[in-house]
Design a protein around this motif. Structure first.
Motif, PDB file in Angstrom:
ATOM      1  N   GLN A   1     -24.712  90.449  36.860  1.00 47.20           N
ATOM      2  CA  GLN A   1     -23.477  89.787  36.420  1.00 47.20           C
ATOM      3  C   GLN A   1     -22.305  90.143  37.335  1.00 47.20           C
ATOM      4  O   GLN A   1     -21.386  89.351  37.517  1.00 47.20           O
ATOM      5  N   TYR A   2     -22.343  91.323  37.981  1.00 46.17           N
ATOM      6  CA  TYR A   2     -21.285  91.698  38.912  1.00 46.17           C
ATOM      7  C   TYR A   2     -21.394  90.883  40.201  1.00 46.17           C
ATOM      8  O   TYR A   2     -20.383  90.480  40.780  1.00 46.17           O
TER       9      TYR A   2
ATOM     10  N   ALA B   1     -22.748  87.895  40.390  1.00 43.62           N
ATOM     11  CA  ALA B   1     -22.341  86.536  40.003  1.00 43.62           C
ATOM     12  C   ALA B   1     -20.818  86.414  40.017  1.00 43.62           C
ATOM     13  O   ALA B   1     -20.273  85.458  40.574  1.00 43.62           O
ATOM     14  N   SER B   2     -20.139  87.388  39.434  1.00 45.72           N
ATOM     15  CA  SER B   2     -18.676  87.362  39.397  1.00 45.72           C
ATOM     16  C   SER B   2     -18.094  87.394  40.805  1.00 45.72           C
ATOM     17  O   SER B   2     -17.166  86.644  41.122  1.00 45.72           O
TER      18      SER B   2
ATOM     19  N   SER C   1     -20.844  81.656  37.137  1.00 44.73           N
ATOM     20  CA  SER C   1     -21.237  82.193  35.836  1.00 44.73           C
ATOM     21  C   SER C   1     -22.591  82.881  35.968  1.00 44.73           C
ATOM     22  O   SER C   1     -23.381  82.563  36.875  1.00 44.73           O
ATOM     23  N   PRO C   2     -22.893  83.813  35.060  1.00 44.12           N
ATOM     24  CA  PRO C   2     -24.211  84.442  35.088  1.00 44.12           C
ATOM     25  C   PRO C   2     -25.350  83.425  34.942  1.00 44.12           C
ATOM     26  O   PRO C   2     -26.420  83.592  35.531  1.00 44.12           O
ATOM     27  N   GLU C   3     -25.095  82.359  34.199  1.00 40.06           N
ATOM     28  CA  GLU C   3     -26.118  81.328  34.011  1.00 40.06           C
ATOM     29  C   GLU C   3     -26.419  80.597  35.320  1.00 40.06           C
ATOM     30  O   GLU C   3     -27.577  80.359  35.660  1.00 40.06           O
TER      31      GLU C   3
ATOM     32  N   SER D   1     -28.327  82.951  37.575  1.00 40.63           N
ATOM     33  CA  SER D   1     -29.734  83.071  37.166  1.00 40.63           C
ATOM     34  C   SER D   1     -30.538  81.842  37.559  1.00 40.63           C
ATOM     35  O   SER D   1     -31.677  81.952  38.010  1.00 40.63           O
TER      36      SER D   1
END
Length: 189
Positions: free
Chosen positions: A167-168, A170-171, A176-178, A181
């Motif tokens: 998630q880091y 992605a940011s 977004s994390p989605e 992924s």
């Protein structure tokens, strides 16, 4: 030549003649996983070279954490605004893993003007190099789509994908994390 000496040479173009003067001002230090190098709102009084580990630079905005950068071996870290302009730090800088650093305190950093001829010019080149890296990141965010940004980071910093919470990453990539992924699953298929 130590890692610190190699990077000082590459970033600042320092000759061996002044290397001992410079490296003697840096002290080895450790930052344990979860510890902060600096928290936003405090004054940053040090600059460190990352010898090992992963350090996240982030801020809180709109009730969420925004990762600006994840520093790895071979990079310098500081809150540049705070360090140079005596202002409160904008960024939280936190160890994601146990880290080994070479750290110079601000008082010792100021001594470089006296110890190294042409230091202001060398420092200017260092700051310009940092600015160019920032420009490249901004351009990538503006000109590349999410998948292209993912691919570029993966090509240049594969180690992040095995050691840093996704998630880091992605940011940091502005997604977004989605979305992250979905791209990651597509690449792993």
């Amino acid at each position: 030549m130590t890692e610190l000496q190699k990077y000082i040479t590459s970033y600042f173009g320092i000759t061996n003649q002044y290397m001992d003067n410079i490296t003697s001002l840096f002290k080895e230090s450790e930052l344990k996983k979860g510890e902060y190098f600096i928290k936003s709102g405090h004054y940053c009084e040090k600059l460190s070279f990352v010898q090992s580990g992963f350090i996240r630079v982030y801020a809180n905005a709109n009730n969420k954490e925004i990762t600006q950068w994840i520093s790895t071996k071979g990079y310098f870290i500081t809150d540049l605004y705070s360090f140079n302009f005596k202002q409160r730090a904008k960024w939280n800088i936190q160890a994601l893993t146990d880290c080994k650093l070479y750290t110079i305190e601000k008082e010792n950093y100021k001594l470089l003007n006296k110890l190294v001829p042409n230091w202001p010019e060398m420092e200017k080149q260092f700051i310009a190099s940092c600015f160019v890296q920032l420009e490249d990141r901004v351009f990538s965010h503006l000109s590349l789509n999410s998948e292209e940004r993912y691919n570029k980071l993966f090509e240049n910093h594969k180690e992040l994908f095995n050691h840093v919470p996704l998630q880091y990453i992605a940011s940091m990539l502005g997604m977004s994390p989605e979305t992250f992924s979905r791209i990651r699953n597509k690449k792993n298929s």
